[in-house]
Structure formats: structure tokens, C-alpha cells
Enzyme design. Structure first.
Site, PDB file in Angstrom:
ATOM      1  N   HIS A   2     -36.742 -75.480 -14.022  1.00  0.00           N
ATOM      2  CA  HIS A   2     -36.279 -76.428 -13.006  1.00  0.00           C
ATOM      3  C   HIS A   2     -35.599 -77.598 -13.708  1.00  0.00           C
ATOM      4  O   HIS A   2     -36.121 -78.136 -14.686  1.00  0.00           O
ATOM      5  CB  HIS A   2     -37.487 -76.898 -12.196  1.00  0.00           C
ATOM      6  CG  HIS A   2     -37.192 -78.056 -11.310  1.00  0.00           C
ATOM      7  ND1 HIS A   2     -36.057 -78.123 -10.527  1.00  0.00           N
ATOM      8  CD2 HIS A   2     -37.879 -79.219 -11.086  1.00  0.00           C
ATOM      9  CE1 HIS A   2     -36.058 -79.257  -9.857  1.00  0.00           C
ATOM     10  NE2 HIS A   2     -37.141 -79.942 -10.182  1.00  0.00           N
ATOM     11  N   ASN A  58     -30.903 -83.559 -10.463  1.00  0.00           N
ATOM     12  CA  ASN A  58     -32.024 -82.713 -10.033  1.00  0.00           C
ATOM     13  C   ASN A  58     -31.827 -82.363  -8.559  1.00  0.00           C
ATOM     14  O   ASN A  58     -32.012 -83.208  -7.694  1.00  0.00           O
ATOM     15  CB  ASN A  58     -33.330 -83.483 -10.262  1.00  0.00           C
ATOM     16  CG  ASN A  58     -34.560 -82.761  -9.728  1.00  0.00           C
ATOM     17  OD1 ASN A  58     -34.455 -81.825  -8.934  1.00  0.00           O
ATOM     18  ND2 ASN A  58     -35.726 -83.208 -10.147  1.00  0.00           N
ATOM     19  N   CYS A  63     -39.274 -78.448  -5.107  1.00  0.00           N
ATOM     20  CA  CYS A  63     -38.460 -78.006  -6.248  1.00  0.00           C
ATOM     21  C   CYS A  63     -38.804 -76.590  -6.688  1.00  0.00           C
ATOM     22  O   CYS A  63     -38.012 -75.943  -7.373  1.00  0.00           O
ATOM     23  CB  CYS A  63     -38.637 -78.962  -7.415  1.00  0.00           C
ATOM     24  SG  CYS A  63     -38.085 -80.637  -7.037  1.00  0.00           S
TER      25      CYS A  63
HETATM   26  N1  COA Z   1     -33.659 -98.338 -14.781  1.00  0.00           N
HETATM   27  C1  COA Z   1     -34.009 -99.183 -15.765  1.00  0.00           C
HETATM   28  N2  COA Z   1     -35.279 -99.483 -16.071  1.00  0.00           N
HETATM   29  C2  COA Z   1     -36.237 -98.900 -15.324  1.00  0.00           C
HETATM   30  C3  COA Z   1     -35.940 -98.013 -14.273  1.00  0.00           C
HETATM   31  C4  COA Z   1     -34.588 -97.754 -14.010  1.00  0.00           C
HETATM   32  N3  COA Z   1     -34.196 -96.895 -13.044  1.00  0.00           N
HETATM   33  N4  COA Z   1     -37.079 -97.588 -13.722  1.00  0.00           N
HETATM   34  C5  COA Z   1     -38.077 -98.160 -14.400  1.00  0.00           C
HETATM   35  N5  COA Z   1     -37.558 -98.977 -15.381  1.00  0.00           N
HETATM   36  C6  COA Z   1     -38.285 -99.771 -16.368  1.00  0.00           C
HETATM   37  C7  COA Z   1     -39.577-100.318 -15.840  1.00  0.00           C
HETATM   38  O1  COA Z   1     -39.394-101.557 -15.233  1.00  0.00           O
HETATM   39  C8  COA Z   1     -40.395-100.430 -17.115  1.00  0.00           C
HETATM   40  O2  COA Z   1     -40.001-101.586 -17.803  1.00  0.00           O
HETATM   41  P1  COA Z   1     -41.055-102.436 -18.712  1.00  0.00           P
HETATM   42  O3  COA Z   1     -41.486-101.493 -19.805  1.00  0.00           O
HETATM   43  O4  COA Z   1     -40.248-103.582 -19.202  1.00  0.00           O
HETATM   44  O5  COA Z   1     -42.165-102.782 -17.789  1.00  0.00           O
HETATM   45  C9  COA Z   1     -39.923 -99.232 -17.947  1.00  0.00           C
HETATM   46  O6  COA Z   1     -38.618 -98.892 -17.450  1.00  0.00           O
HETATM   47  C10 COA Z   1     -40.823 -98.028 -17.851  1.00  0.00           C
HETATM   48  O7  COA Z   1     -41.126 -97.795 -16.459  1.00  0.00           O
HETATM   49  P2  COA Z   1     -41.775 -96.463 -15.965  1.00  0.00           P
HETATM   50  O8  COA Z   1     -41.883 -96.490 -14.496  1.00  0.00           O
HETATM   51  O9  COA Z   1     -43.034 -96.242 -16.771  1.00  0.00           O
HETATM   52  O10 COA Z   1     -40.643 -95.430 -16.351  1.00  0.00           O
HETATM   53  P3  COA Z   1     -40.772 -94.060 -17.127  1.00  0.00           P
HETATM   54  O11 COA Z   1     -40.721 -94.251 -18.578  1.00  0.00           O
HETATM   55  O12 COA Z   1     -41.902 -93.253 -16.570  1.00  0.00           O
HETATM   56  O13 COA Z   1     -39.406 -93.389 -16.710  1.00  0.00           O
HETATM   57  C11 COA Z   1     -38.703 -91.742 -15.146  1.00  0.00           C
HETATM   58  C12 COA Z   1     -39.121 -93.187 -15.351  1.00  0.00           C
HETATM   59  C13 COA Z   1     -38.504 -91.515 -13.657  1.00  0.00           C
HETATM   60  C14 COA Z   1     -37.390 -91.484 -15.895  1.00  0.00           C
HETATM   61  C15 COA Z   1     -39.799 -90.807 -15.719  1.00  0.00           C
HETATM   62  O14 COA Z   1     -41.058 -91.156 -15.221  1.00  0.00           O
HETATM   63  C16 COA Z   1     -39.546 -89.367 -15.427  1.00  0.00           C
HETATM   64  O15 COA Z   1     -38.626 -88.792 -15.953  1.00  0.00           O
HETATM   65  N6  COA Z   1     -40.416 -88.767 -14.619  1.00  0.00           N
HETATM   66  C17 COA Z   1     -40.261 -87.384 -14.204  1.00  0.00           C
HETATM   67  C18 COA Z   1     -39.405 -87.391 -13.026  1.00  0.00           C
HETATM   68  C19 COA Z   1     -38.920 -86.041 -12.659  1.00  0.00           C
HETATM   69  O16 COA Z   1     -38.277 -85.380 -13.430  1.00  0.00           O
HETATM   70  N7  COA Z   1     -39.229 -85.666 -11.452  1.00  0.00           N
HETATM   71  C20 COA Z   1     -38.784 -84.477 -10.890  1.00  0.00           C
HETATM   72  C21 COA Z   1     -39.861 -83.496 -10.870  1.00  0.00           C
HETATM   73  S1  COA Z   1     -39.540 -82.401  -9.589  1.00  0.00           S
END
Ligand code: COA
Length: 337
Positions: A262, A293, A122
């Protein structure tokens, strides 16, 4: 020992023109939720993404790059034959060799330009701008075309809850050329290989293909991401890098007009803006909402849109910052062409 003649180029470099190509297909959250047991509300709340662009069969890495590049070259007021170096940042040109940059340079009609790909995920486009600036100032080329392009849908697992709704496709390009005044500030860049596994291609190609004795899995390698850790790193560590790029360029927050981070995720963009204490007067790119993204393409796509919509005007001072797999990052201040 023979004396080797050295060469020097322009006193400074600047971005001369920007172009973009967005795939035609607009994919709403409703099209991705079923396979990942998610909802439109969850995706919007966690990422700010409402729709994303996904490439169709004819929208290849090369095709999207050429379209974006033609626009950038025209806006720079140049002919393709004046481009003497082409740098393509991508992680989704799936032919290991040769570099797609050579095919792009040829299709554009450059006159045997130097052409090579860089792999910095990225952050690739900002790495490319840094290289281009140094190449122009060193005199190794006069006009450098920098392309950020991805067709991430080729390596996306549409059933993976952590990535399927985030990543997208597209291309952005910029021409960097000589300038009498500084138009590209010093780059602040780096990497943290200790976090190599946070965002990565899941399987090594050799495990997929195997050998005659030991056949591989035959399953296409996909992108995988530890979203939570990436989120924390990007939201906090990257704000410091942005500030360092401003300091390196001698630009204060009050002198900044435009912020083009980004387009990873709207929450990361908001967290960075808060951490950096950006004044309300700074216009912030929020292209991720309907582009998704698109990795190396995200900064030039967002920049192009801000220029098209009048949010980034000629002569404005902009901070670019990009970060991602590696982990790797790069940031610099630029003048809007
Ligand atoms: N849809 C619905 N629920 C989801 C899910 C999805 N796609 N993915 C995870 N969940 C749920 C999980 O099961 C968990 O549920 P629980 O609390 O009942 O156990 C909850 O959401 C939190 O899971 P988690 O994996 O901790 O998610 P998060 O809050 O970290 O959110 C992202 C996930 C990907 C949105 C977040 O981590 C994020 O934005 N990360 C940065 C990613 C990014 O921008 N990357 C690019 C960089 S180059």
C-alpha cells in the site's frame, strides 16, 4: 430435509488484466504547504511525496472506476458482458446507498452482474482480490472485476497538518478469472478494532445532519489520523503479515520478483522492505512519490505502473499488501498477468 445442490468453480484463480485511472490534476507540495504551515522539504522527508493527483469536478468515483475498468477488461481479453461480478472497494463514495458498483457495472455494459461495495479503507483492494479468488473457485462467478477507487479530497480537511499532504484520488481495477494453475495465493488478513480511532471519519453523519429538534454541525465530516501510531503499526506489524502471506503461498524471498505494498508513505514502504529483509533483486513499488496515498486505489495504481514501466513482467511473482483504517489489513501473493 431436501438435498441442496452445491456448485464448484475453477480449480484456481488468477489476475487476468489490470487497469488504472489517474486524475489529470497534478498537485505539487507547494500548493498544500501554506494551509498547513509546512514545507516541501518536510513533506518529502516525512512521506516521500513530491506531488499527488487530485480529482477535478468531472472525475467522480464512478467515472474514474469505469475508465480503469475498461482498460482492465480489455487487457484481460474480455468483453464487459463476460464480467459477472463487480466488487468496488472505496470509502469515498458519499452516497450511502445504493452501492456505486451497480452503476459501474451498468455503465460498463455487464449483463446484470452481481455488484456490491466493500469498505475496508486502504486495504479494500486486497480484500477484493481475496473475495474474487474465492468467488471464482467456488463457481459463484466466472470473471470478477475488482475496483479500488477513492476521491478522498471530498473528505480531506486541507488545513489538517496530519492528512492534507498525504491523501489523493484515483482508481485501479483488476479482472480475476479462472486458471489451471494457482495465480492468487491464500490471503492473510485481519483487523484490530481496538485501534478503531487511529484513522477515521471524524464526525458521525448524524452529528453533522442532526435532527429537526437538534440541528447538526452542518460541517462536512473529514478524515482524521493519529499519524505517529499508524506509522509504528504499519512499519513493523505489517512486515510480519507480508512474510505470512509469502509462507502461506510457499514462496521464498528469493522467488519473489515484485513487492507492491500500500502506497501509504515512502518511509513505511522502506521500513517494511528492511524488516522483511527483501533481497535487492525484488522490485518495489514507489508510486506514492507522485500519486500520494490514494487508499483503496493505491495498490492497483502502483501495480499498473510497474507493469507499464516493465518493473513487473508477465509471469513474475508479486506480494501485494494493504493496510489502513480499522485497523484492517490483507496480503496475498499473485502472478503478474
Ligand atoms: N508540516 C510540518 N511540520 C509538521 C507537520 C506538517 N504537515 N505535521 C506535524 N509537524 C510537526 C509537528 O508540529 C512536530 O513538531 P515539533 O517536533 O516541533 O513539536 C513534528 O512535526 C512531529 O510531529 P508528529 O505529529 O509527531 O509528526 P510525525 O513525525 O509523526 O510525522 C506523519 C507525521 C503524518 C508524516 C507520520 O506520522 C506518518 O507518516 N504517519 C503515517 C501516515 C500514513 O502513512 N498513513 C496512511 C496509512 S493508511
Amino acid at each position: 430435509m431436501a438435498a441442496i445442490t452445491s456448485r464448484s468453480g475453477a480449480p484456481y484463480a488468477r489476475i487476468m488484466g489490470v487497469g488504472a485511472y489517474r486524475p489529470v490534476r497534478i498537485v505539487p507540495n507547494s500548493d498544500v504547504v501554506e494551509a498547513i504551515d509546512s514545507s516541501d522539504e518536510w513533506i518529502q522527508q516525512r512521506s516521500g511525496i513530491k506531488t499527488r493527483r487530485w480529482a477535478g469536478p468531472d472525475e467522480s468515483v464512478q467515472m474514474m472506476s469505469v475508465e480503469a475498468s475498461r482498460i482492465a477488461i480489455e487487457r484481460a481479453g474480455l468483453d464487459a458482458s463476460q464480467i459477472d461480478c463487480v466488487v468496488v472497494a472505496t470509502v469515498s463514495h458519499l452516497l450511502q446507498t445504493p452501492a456505486v458498483a451497480t452503476a459501474i457495472a451498468h455503465e460498463l455494459g455487464t449483463d446484470h452482474a452481481a455488484a456490491f461495495d466493500i469498505s475496508a479503507a486502504c486495504s479494500g483492494f486486497c480484500h477484493g482480490i481475496a473475495l474474487a479468488s474465492d468467488i471464482v473457485r467456488a463457481g459463484s462467478a466466472e470473471h470478477v472485476l475488482v475496483v479500488g477507487v477513492e476521491r478522498l479530497t471530498d473528505i480531506l480537511d486541507l488545513t489538517d497538518r496530519g492528512t492534507a499532504f498525504i491523501f489523493a484520488d484515483g482508481a485501479g481495477a483488476a479482472v480475476v478469472g479462472p486458471s489451471d494453475t494457482p495465480g492468487i495465493g491464500p490471503v492473510v488478513w485481519g483487523s484490530d478494532g481496538e485501534q478503531f480511532d487511529l484513522i477515521r471519519q471524524r464526525e458521525d453523519w448524524r452529528d453533522v445532519v442532526g435532527s429537526p429538534e437538534v440541528p447538526g454541525s452542518g460541517v462536512m465530516p473529514h478524515l482524521t489520523m493519529q499519524g505517529n501510531s499508524v506509522f509504528r503499526w504499519a512499519s513493523f506489524a505489517m512486515a510480519k503479515i507480508g512474510q505470512q502471506a509469502l509462507d502461506a503461498a510457499g514462496v521464498g524471498l528469493d522467488d519473489l520478483d515484485v513487492f507492491v505494498p500500500h502506497q501509504a508513505n515512502m518511509r513505511i514502504i522502506d521500513a517494511m522492505a528492511r524488516s522483511m529483509k527483501l533481497p535487492d533483486t525484488v522490485r518495489i513499488a514507489r508510486d506514492v512519490a507522485d500519486q500520494g496515498n490514494s487508499s483503496a486505489a493505491s495498490v492497483p495504481l502502483a501495480l499498473d505502473r510497474m507493469m507499464a514501466e516493465g518493473d513487473a513482467r508477465s509471469g513474475d511473482t508479486a506480494l501485494l499488501i494493504a493496510f489502513g483504517a480499522g485497523l484492517s489489513y490483507a496480503a496475498q501473493v499473485v502472478t503478474i498477468p
